[in-house]
Design a protein around this motif. Structure first.
Motif, mmCIF file in Angstrom:
data_model
loop_
_atom_site.group_PDB
_atom_site.id
_atom_site.type_symbol
_atom_site.label_atom_id
_atom_site.label_comp_id
_atom_site.label_asym_id
_atom_site.label_seq_id
_atom_site.Cartn_x
_atom_site.Cartn_y
_atom_site.Cartn_z
ATOM 1 N N GLN A 106 -10.320 2.510 13.817
ATOM 2 C CA GLN A 106 -10.799 2.304 12.443
ATOM 3 C C GLN A 106 -12.322 2.393 12.347
ATOM 4 O OE1 GLN A 106 -8.181 -0.473 9.828
ATOM 5 N NE2 GLN A 106 -8.474 -1.516 11.775
ATOM 6 N N GLU A 107 -13.020 1.733 13.252
ATOM 7 C CA GLU A 107 -14.479 1.708 13.179
ATOM 8 C C GLU A 107 -15.082 3.082 13.480
ATOM 9 O OE1 GLU A 107 -18.159 -0.723 15.137
ATOM 10 O OE2 GLU A 107 -16.262 -1.767 14.820
ATOM 11 N N ILE A 108 -14.489 3.807 14.418
ATOM 12 C CA ILE A 108 -15.002 5.134 14.785
ATOM 13 C C ILE A 108 -15.012 6.057 13.568
ATOM 14 C CG2 ILE A 108 -14.527 7.218 16.137
ATOM 15 C CD1 ILE A 108 -13.305 5.338 18.278
ATOM 16 N N TYR A 109 -13.943 6.023 12.780
ATOM 17 C CA TYR A 109 -13.796 6.937 11.647
ATOM 18 C C TYR A 109 -14.076 6.277 10.300
ATOM 19 C CZ TYR A 109 -11.766 9.716 15.308
ATOM 20 O OH TYR A 109 -11.571 10.391 16.488
ATOM 21 N N ASP A 110 -14.602 5.042 10.311
ATOM 22 C CA ASP A 110 -14.915 4.319 9.080
ATOM 23 C C ASP A 110 -13.735 4.352 8.109
ATOM 24 O OD1 ASP A 110 -16.426 2.814 7.257
ATOM 25 O OD2 ASP A 110 -17.268 4.613 6.308
ATOM 26 N N THR A 111 -12.559 4.106 8.648
ATOM 27 C CA THR A 111 -11.328 4.086 7.863
ATOM 28 C C THR A 111 -10.579 2.807 8.203
ATOM 29 O OG1 THR A 111 -11.220 6.493 7.856
ATOM 30 C CG2 THR A 111 -9.182 5.319 7.351
ATOM 31 N N TYR A 112 -10.606 1.851 7.273
ATOM 32 C CA TYR A 112 -10.030 0.527 7.490
ATOM 33 C C TYR A 112 -8.804 0.368 6.592
ATOM 34 C CZ TYR A 112 -14.516 -0.210 9.705
ATOM 35 O OH TYR A 112 -15.607 -0.087 10.517
ATOM 36 N N PHE A 113 -7.656 0.177 7.195
ATOM 37 C CA PHE A 113 -6.403 0.113 6.458
ATOM 38 C C PHE A 113 -6.228 -1.235 5.796
ATOM 39 C CE2 PHE A 113 -6.157 3.315 9.677
ATOM 40 C CZ PHE A 113 -5.789 4.398 8.911
ATOM 41 N N ARG A 114 -5.606 -1.216 4.597
ATOM 42 C CA ARG A 114 -5.444 -2.420 3.785
ATOM 43 C C ARG A 114 -4.060 -2.438 3.157
ATOM 44 N NH1 ARG A 114 -11.061 -2.759 0.448
ATOM 45 N NH2 ARG A 114 -9.947 -4.444 -0.541
ATOM 46 N N ASN A 115 -3.648 -3.620 2.777
ATOM 47 C CA ASN A 115 -2.442 -3.769 1.979
ATOM 48 C C ASN A 115 -2.857 -3.699 0.504
ATOM 49 O OD1 ASN A 115 0.294 -4.295 1.357
ATOM 50 N ND2 ASN A 115 -0.228 -6.435 0.990
ATOM 51 N N SER A 116 -2.031 -3.088 -0.327
ATOM 52 C CA SER A 116 -2.337 -3.003 -1.754
ATOM 53 C C SER A 116 -1.066 -3.187 -2.566
ATOM 54 C CB SER A 116 -2.958 -1.648 -2.086
ATOM 55 O OG SER A 116 -3.064 -1.504 -3.488
ATOM 56 N N PRO A 117 -0.839 -4.393 -3.107
ATOM 57 C CA PRO A 117 0.330 -4.598 -3.973
ATOM 58 C C PRO A 117 0.400 -3.608 -5.143
ATOM 59 C CG PRO A 117 -0.530 -6.719 -3.273
ATOM 60 C CD PRO A 117 -1.528 -5.673 -2.829
ATOM 61 N N PRO A 118 -0.716 -3.289 -5.843
ATOM 62 C CA PRO A 118 -0.596 -2.312 -6.935
ATOM 63 C C PRO A 118 -0.114 -0.949 -6.443
ATOM 64 C CG PRO A 118 -2.677 -3.504 -7.123
ATOM 65 C CD PRO A 118 -2.072 -3.874 -5.795
ATOM 66 N N TRP A 119 -0.565 -0.517 -5.284
ATOM 67 C CA TRP A 119 -0.119 0.767 -4.727
ATOM 68 C C TRP A 119 1.355 0.694 -4.342
ATOM 69 C CZ3 TRP A 119 -1.523 5.522 -5.114
ATOM 70 C CH2 TRP A 119 -1.042 6.498 -4.235
ATOM 71 N N ASN A 120 1.721 -0.397 -3.701
ATOM 72 C CA ASN A 120 3.135 -0.567 -3.321
ATOM 73 C C ASN A 120 4.043 -0.542 -4.548
ATOM 74 O OD1 ASN A 120 2.209 -0.814 -0.694
ATOM 75 N ND2 ASN A 120 2.350 -3.055 -0.683
ATOM 76 N N ASP A 121 3.612 -1.208 -5.617
ATOM 77 C CA ASP A 121 4.405 -1.231 -6.857
ATOM 78 C C ASP A 121 4.505 0.171 -7.467
ATOM 79 O OD1 ASP A 121 4.699 -3.963 -6.551
ATOM 80 O OD2 ASP A 121 3.205 -4.476 -8.098
ATOM 81 N N ALA A 122 3.381 0.909 -7.478
ATOM 82 C CA ALA A 122 3.360 2.230 -8.093
ATOM 83 C C ALA A 122 4.209 3.234 -7.305
ATOM 84 C CB ALA A 122 1.918 2.746 -8.200
#
Length: 124
Positions: A106-122
């Motif tokens: 994640q740090e190497i590519y500046d891409t940090y994964f997250r949970n997102s209830p609005p995305w999950n709902d959509a």
């Protein structure tokens, strides 16, 4: 420096899941079709000609809208060399490494994964 890539998604296919970049903004330019784009806590519908800009630190994700195709030009600035990142994604797709292995880079590519209830709902 810019990182650019073009993503073509068919028939409601998922693109990238929710994540953020701590140092980079990401711009989505819709070349064709319709996409769902997460920007923070909001899921927006983007169609041909639309631009969605996500500042650093804000959660985002993208996918073709249900039943639609989407052709998206993605620009990340300042850019990060992502060639090996996409090779890593390919290794995951072919089962050579587990999806959890992305957490190690994640740090190497500046891409940090997250949970997102609005995305999950959509995305259902």
């Amino acid at each position: 420096m810019l990182s650019t890539h073009r993503v073509t998604l068919k028939d409601g296919a998922n693109g990238a899941g929710p994540h953020h970049h701590s140092r980079s903004a990401e711009l989505f330019y819709m070349l064709e079709g319709t996409a769902q784009v997460l920007s923070g806590e909001q899921v927006v519908i983007a169609e041909k000609g639309d631009v969605v800009v996500v500042p650093p630190g804000l959660a985002h994700a993208f996918a073709a809208a249900p039943g639609c195709d989407a052709d998206i030009l993605i620009i990340i600035t300042p850019g990060v060399e992502r060639f090996e990142y996409f090779r890593h994604l390919e290794r995951i797709a072919y089962g050579k490494v587990p999806p959890e292995s992305l957490l190690d880079v994640q740090e190497i590519y500046d891409t940090y994964f997250r949970n997102s209830p609005p995305w999950n709902d959509a995305r259902g």
